[in-house]
Design a protein around this motif. Structure first.
Motif, PDB file in Angstrom:
ATOM      1  N   SER A   1      26.983 -12.066 -33.546  1.00 18.68           N
ATOM      2  CA  SER A   1      26.312 -13.305 -33.145  1.00 18.68           C
ATOM      3  C   SER A   1      25.580 -13.900 -34.339  1.00 18.68           C
ATOM      4  O   SER A   1      25.268 -15.081 -34.364  1.00 18.68           O
ATOM      5  CB  SER A   1      25.376 -13.086 -31.954  1.00 18.68           C
ATOM      6  OG  SER A   1      24.395 -12.142 -32.243  1.00 18.68           O
ATOM      7  N   ASN A   2      25.345 -13.072 -35.358  1.00 16.39           N
ATOM      8  CA  ASN A   2      24.708 -13.580 -36.582  1.00 16.39           C
ATOM      9  C   ASN A   2      25.452 -14.775 -37.171  1.00 16.39           C
ATOM     10  O   ASN A   2      24.830 -15.722 -37.640  1.00 16.39           O
ATOM     11  CB  ASN A   2      24.661 -12.471 -37.635  1.00 16.39           C
ATOM     12  CG  ASN A   2      23.242 -12.117 -37.995  1.00 16.39           C
ATOM     13  OD1 ASN A   2      22.302 -12.509 -37.313  1.00 16.39           O
ATOM     14  ND2 ASN A   2      23.068 -11.387 -39.065  1.00 16.39           N
TER      15      ASN A   2
ATOM     16  N   TYR B   1      13.747 -12.853 -33.985  1.00 11.10           N
ATOM     17  CA  TYR B   1      14.926 -12.611 -34.810  1.00 11.10           C
ATOM     18  C   TYR B   1      15.157 -13.842 -35.695  1.00 11.10           C
ATOM     19  O   TYR B   1      15.282 -14.953 -35.196  1.00 11.10           O
ATOM     20  CB  TYR B   1      16.150 -12.340 -33.928  1.00 11.10           C
ATOM     21  CG  TYR B   1      17.282 -11.767 -34.718  1.00 11.10           C
ATOM     22  CD1 TYR B   1      17.225 -10.469 -35.216  1.00 11.10           C
ATOM     23  CD2 TYR B   1      18.398 -12.537 -35.012  1.00 11.10           C
ATOM     24  CE1 TYR B   1      18.256  -9.950 -35.973  1.00 11.10           C
ATOM     25  CE2 TYR B   1      19.436 -12.012 -35.766  1.00 11.10           C
ATOM     26  CZ  TYR B   1      19.365 -10.726 -36.240  1.00 11.10           C
ATOM     27  OH  TYR B   1      20.375 -10.213 -36.995  1.00 11.10           O
TER      28      TYR B   1
ATOM     29  N   CYS C   1      14.225 -16.500 -28.321  1.00 10.62           N
ATOM     30  CA  CYS C   1      14.923 -15.215 -28.286  1.00 10.62           C
ATOM     31  C   CYS C   1      14.438 -14.500 -27.025  1.00 10.62           C
ATOM     32  O   CYS C   1      13.260 -14.172 -26.918  1.00 10.62           O
ATOM     33  CB  CYS C   1      14.572 -14.418 -29.537  1.00 10.62           C
ATOM     34  SG  CYS C   1      15.457 -12.865 -29.680  1.00 10.62           S
TER      35      CYS C   1
ATOM     36  N   ASN D   1      13.220  -9.979 -29.828  1.00 15.13           N
ATOM     37  CA  ASN D   1      13.193  -8.927 -30.844  1.00 15.13           C
ATOM     38  C   ASN D   1      12.125  -9.366 -31.847  1.00 15.13           C
ATOM     39  O   ASN D   1      12.235 -10.472 -32.359  1.00 15.13           O
ATOM     40  CB  ASN D   1      14.577  -8.836 -31.509  1.00 15.13           C
ATOM     41  CG  ASN D   1      14.620  -7.811 -32.615  1.00 15.13           C
ATOM     42  OD1 ASN D   1      13.672  -7.082 -32.848  1.00 15.13           O
ATOM     43  ND2 ASN D   1      15.747  -7.778 -33.327  1.00 15.13           N
TER      44      ASN D   1
ATOM     45  N   ASP E   1      18.798 -17.105 -27.681  1.00 20.58           N
ATOM     46  CA  ASP E   1      19.454 -15.908 -28.203  1.00 20.58           C
ATOM     47  C   ASP E   1      19.352 -14.820 -27.133  1.00 20.58           C
ATOM     48  O   ASP E   1      18.277 -14.308 -26.846  1.00 20.58           O
ATOM     49  CB  ASP E   1      18.745 -15.488 -29.500  1.00 20.58           C
ATOM     50  CG  ASP E   1      19.368 -14.250 -30.141  1.00 20.58           C
ATOM     51  OD1 ASP E   1      19.981 -13.449 -29.419  1.00 20.58           O
ATOM     52  OD2 ASP E   1      19.206 -14.081 -31.365  1.00 20.58           O
TER      53      ASP E   1
ATOM     54  N   ALA F   1      20.918 -11.775 -27.149  1.00 24.69           N
ATOM     55  CA  ALA F   1      21.557 -10.553 -27.683  1.00 24.69           C
ATOM     56  C   ALA F   1      21.305  -9.343 -26.787  1.00 24.69           C
ATOM     57  O   ALA F   1      22.149  -8.455 -26.675  1.00 24.69           O
ATOM     58  CB  ALA F   1      21.055 -10.277 -29.098  1.00 24.69           C
ATOM     59  N   TYR F   2      20.124  -9.303 -26.150  1.00 27.73           N
ATOM     60  CA  TYR F   2      19.768  -8.125 -25.338  1.00 27.73           C
ATOM     61  C   TYR F   2      19.872  -8.404 -23.844  1.00 27.73           C
ATOM     62  O   TYR F   2      19.373  -7.622 -23.037  1.00 27.73           O
ATOM     63  CB  TYR F   2      18.348  -7.656 -25.711  1.00 27.73           C
ATOM     64  CG  TYR F   2      18.283  -7.244 -27.158  1.00 27.73           C
ATOM     65  CD1 TYR F   2      18.708  -5.984 -27.565  1.00 27.73           C
ATOM     66  CD2 TYR F   2      17.840  -8.141 -28.129  1.00 27.73           C
ATOM     67  CE1 TYR F   2      18.696  -5.624 -28.904  1.00 27.73           C
ATOM     68  CE2 TYR F   2      17.824  -7.793 -29.469  1.00 27.73           C
ATOM     69  CZ  TYR F   2      18.258  -6.537 -29.845  1.00 27.73           C
ATOM     70  OH  TYR F   2      18.250  -6.181 -31.171  1.00 27.73           O
TER      71      TYR F   2
ATOM     72  N   THR G   1      26.145 -10.954 -27.902  1.00 25.72           N
ATOM     73  CA  THR G   1      26.768 -10.064 -28.885  1.00 25.72           C
ATOM     74  C   THR G   1      27.436  -8.863 -28.230  1.00 25.72           C
ATOM     75  O   THR G   1      27.051  -8.468 -27.123  1.00 25.72           O
ATOM     76  CB  THR G   1      25.716  -9.581 -29.901  1.00 25.72           C
ATOM     77  OG1 THR G   1      26.364  -8.780 -30.901  1.00 25.72           O
ATOM     78  CG2 THR G   1      24.611  -8.745 -29.247  1.00 25.72           C
TER      79      THR G   1
ATOM     80  N   SER H   1      27.373  -6.166 -30.080  1.00 26.36           N
ATOM     81  CA  SER H   1      26.790  -5.134 -30.961  1.00 26.36           C
ATOM     82  C   SER H   1      25.871  -4.162 -30.242  1.00 26.36           C
ATOM     83  O   SER H   1      25.578  -3.103 -30.765  1.00 26.36           O
ATOM     84  CB  SER H   1      25.955  -5.792 -32.064  1.00 26.36           C
ATOM     85  OG  SER H   1      26.751  -6.594 -32.873  1.00 26.36           O
ATOM     86  N   LYS H   2      25.355  -4.561 -29.095  1.00 24.54           N
ATOM     87  CA  LYS H   2      24.293  -3.761 -28.484  1.00 24.54           C
ATOM     88  C   LYS H   2      24.863  -2.819 -27.425  1.00 24.54           C
ATOM     89  O   LYS H   2      25.348  -1.766 -27.767  1.00 24.54           O
ATOM     90  CB  LYS H   2      23.192  -4.685 -27.937  1.00 24.54           C
ATOM     91  CG  LYS H   2      22.648  -5.654 -29.006  1.00 24.54           C
ATOM     92  CD  LYS H   2      22.016  -4.915 -30.165  1.00 24.54           C
ATOM     93  CE  LYS H   2      21.640  -5.843 -31.295  1.00 24.54           C
ATOM     94  NZ  LYS H   2      21.135  -5.133 -32.478  1.00 24.54           N
TER      95      LYS H   2
ATOM     96  N   ARG I   1      31.460  -6.397 -35.908  1.00 28.95           N
ATOM     97  CA  ARG I   1      31.005  -7.786 -36.073  1.00 28.95           C
ATOM     98  C   ARG I   1      31.710  -8.739 -35.110  1.00 28.95           C
ATOM     99  O   ARG I   1      32.680  -9.396 -35.453  1.00 28.95           O
ATOM    100  CB  ARG I   1      31.186  -8.269 -37.537  1.00 28.95           C
ATOM    101  CG  ARG I   1      30.673  -7.347 -38.596  1.00 28.95           C
ATOM    102  CD  ARG I   1      29.227  -6.885 -38.372  1.00 28.95           C
ATOM    103  NE  ARG I   1      28.291  -7.985 -38.379  1.00 28.95           N
ATOM    104  CZ  ARG I   1      27.418  -8.200 -37.380  1.00 28.95           C
ATOM    105  NH1 ARG I   1      27.354  -7.395 -36.331  1.00 28.95           N
ATOM    106  NH2 ARG I   1      26.592  -9.221 -37.438  1.00 28.95           N
TER     107      ARG I   1
HETATM  108  C1  LIG Z   1      17.859 -10.931 -31.143  1.00 32.39           C
HETATM  109  C2  LIG Z   1      19.067 -10.651 -31.978  1.00 32.39           C
HETATM  110  N1  LIG Z   1      19.978 -11.609 -32.109  1.00 32.39           N
HETATM  111  C3  LIG Z   1      21.075 -11.433 -32.846  1.00 32.39           C
HETATM  112  C4  LIG Z   1      21.294 -10.246 -33.510  1.00 32.39           C
HETATM  113  C5  LIG Z   1      22.515 -10.136 -34.365  1.00 32.39           C
HETATM  114  O1  LIG Z   1      23.429  -9.275 -33.813  1.00 32.39           O
HETATM  115  P1  LIG Z   1      24.950  -9.286 -34.235  1.00 32.39           P
HETATM  116  O2  LIG Z   1      25.119 -10.148 -35.424  1.00 32.39           O
HETATM  117  O3  LIG Z   1      25.271  -7.873 -34.512  1.00 32.39           O
HETATM  118  O4  LIG Z   1      25.677  -9.825 -33.046  1.00 32.39           O
HETATM  119  C6  LIG Z   1      20.374  -9.208 -33.404  1.00 32.39           C
HETATM  120  C7  LIG Z   1      20.587  -7.947 -34.113  1.00 32.39           C
HETATM  121  O5  LIG Z   1      19.868  -6.994 -34.035  1.00 32.39           O
HETATM  122  C8  LIG Z   1      19.216  -9.424 -32.624  1.00 32.39           C
HETATM  123  O6  LIG Z   1      18.278  -8.491 -32.499  1.00 32.39           O
END
Ligand SMILES: Cc1ncc(COP(=O)(O)O)c(C=O)c1O
Length: 376
Positions: free
Chosen positions: A106-107, A131, A175, A179, A206, A208-209, A236, A238-239, A247
């Protein structure tokens, strides 16, 4: 001397060295997976909010089966796995496939948004600490960031953000859950905020979580995107899906916005990651397993902090923010000597520390180390 390696020693050997030798005939595939997952991580990494149990066995198999496709581009037929994934996400979120953009983590989506809005050289309003990826990238294009402190509960201060909106504002960044604090906003308050504010300016959420609050019935803001509001949501794999190293993440917004954002991406994701994500989505067993493990980890950390009389924030993520009472540099140095990596500094909360849930055995080591820290 008996040169045969016992089953137990083999497991130990693989656990320590991560050596890759053919195991067929010695142990079954489930055990192979267990061994991979039991590989000890040194140093113990509790600093980046990863899911150390991933990827799931089904996803590992999908990645291996996809190897023959590595010679193909992932965005042209008949190997257009990215579009296949976008369609799958769209179906799940109840939006049109043109409203989804799969990115390299998601970055990449956050940066693409930072570029699209940053170049307007106006102002993005965001709370701090949070974040930073979107804002850091936007600043590269001379965009000003209007930083708002978190409120007393360490939550995003929606009222103050609203007060700061002016004709210079190009976007509001939220967010949620946040985070590094792990806090979540009241769902009605957030929804009302997004509904009203998106009439004036774009709102980025955002998520992500998000998956960690799914069982509590927490609403995603994609439901507002679906209704045509000026909102972008990021997610994402990633979590909870445990795919951080591959990625892959995505953005959801209206079609016009998505096509603008697509032009701002750089590398995108790859074919293996796309296969992994497609399969991860269907692996409900692993998803629930990860959530359960995470809850165990959170409860373990809460008890630890309570035993030590330390303030902490209830978390809706896979990490906990606690008040160590000492400068983060000191905590980090101490933990590093014990081979444990904890979260970075989050100004202005220098006396706080963010710790990821990790595996139970890692948390036990962290618990011993933290108790030692307060003895010294
Ligand atoms: C709030 C938040 N957004 C986005 C990301 C980015 O995650 P990624 O690029 O792995 O999807 C993170 C990574 O820790 C995050 O904590």
């Amino acid at each position: 001397m008996n040169k045969q390696i016992s089953r137990r020693n083999l497991i130990k050997l693989l656990g320590i060295s991560g050596a890759s030798i053919p195991l067929t005939g010695l142990i079954n595939s489930k055990e192979i997976n267990l061994i991979k997952n039991s590989k000890e991580s040194i140093p113990i990494k509790l600093s980046s909010n990863e899911n150390p149990y991933g990827p799931s066995e089904k996803v590992r198999d999908a990645i291996v089966s996809a190897f023959d496709e590595v010679c193909r581009y992932p965005y042209s037929e008949p190997y257009n796995r990215i579009s296949q994934l976008e369609k799958k996400i769209a179906k799940r979120e109840g939006v049109d496939p043109g409203m989804v953009l799969v990115t390299g983590g998601s970055n990449e989506g956050l940066r693409a948004t930072g570029r699209l809005f940053g170049i307007e050289k106006k102002e993005i309003i965001a709370c701090k600490p949070t974040y930073l990826a979107l804002m850091t990238y936007a600043k590269e294009f001379d965009c000003k960031i209007n930083w708002v402190p978190l409120d007393k509960e360490l939550k995003y201060d929606l009222n103050e953000m609203k007060n700061r909106i002016s004709d210079k504002t190009s976007m509001i960044f939220i967010c949620n859950p946040n985070n590094p604090t792990g806090t979540i906003l009241d769902s009605n308050a957030l929804e009302n905020f997004c509904l009203n504010i998106s009439k004036k300016t774009c709102v980025f959420v955002d998520e992500a979580y998000y998956d960690y609050s799914i069982n509590d019935g927490y609403p995603t803001m994609t439901k507002l995107v679906r209704k045509g509001h000026n909102i972008i949501v990021s997610r994402t794999f990633s979590k909870v899906y445990g795919l951080a190293g591959l990625r892959i993440g995505y953005l959801i917004s209206n079609k016009e916005r998505i096509s603008q954002l697509k032009k701002c991406t750089m590398a995108g994701t790859n074919i293996l990651a796309s296969h992994a994500a497609i399969n991860a989505y269907d692996d409900i067993e692993f998803f629930n397993y990860s959530l359960n493990k995470n809850n165990q980890g959170l409860n373990f950390l809460y008890s630890l902090f309570e035993d030590l009389g330390l303030e902490y924030k209830k978390s809706y993520t896979n990490f906990v923010f606690f008040k160590s009472g000492h400068h983060i540099d000191k905590v980090q140095d101490f933990m590093k000597k014990k081979n444990i990596l904890v979260g970075r500094a989050f100004p202005p909360y220098f006396n706080w520390c963010r710790i990821s849930t990790g595996k139970m055995e890692d948390l036990e080591k962290f618990s011993i180390a933290l108790k030692d820290f307060y003895k010294t």
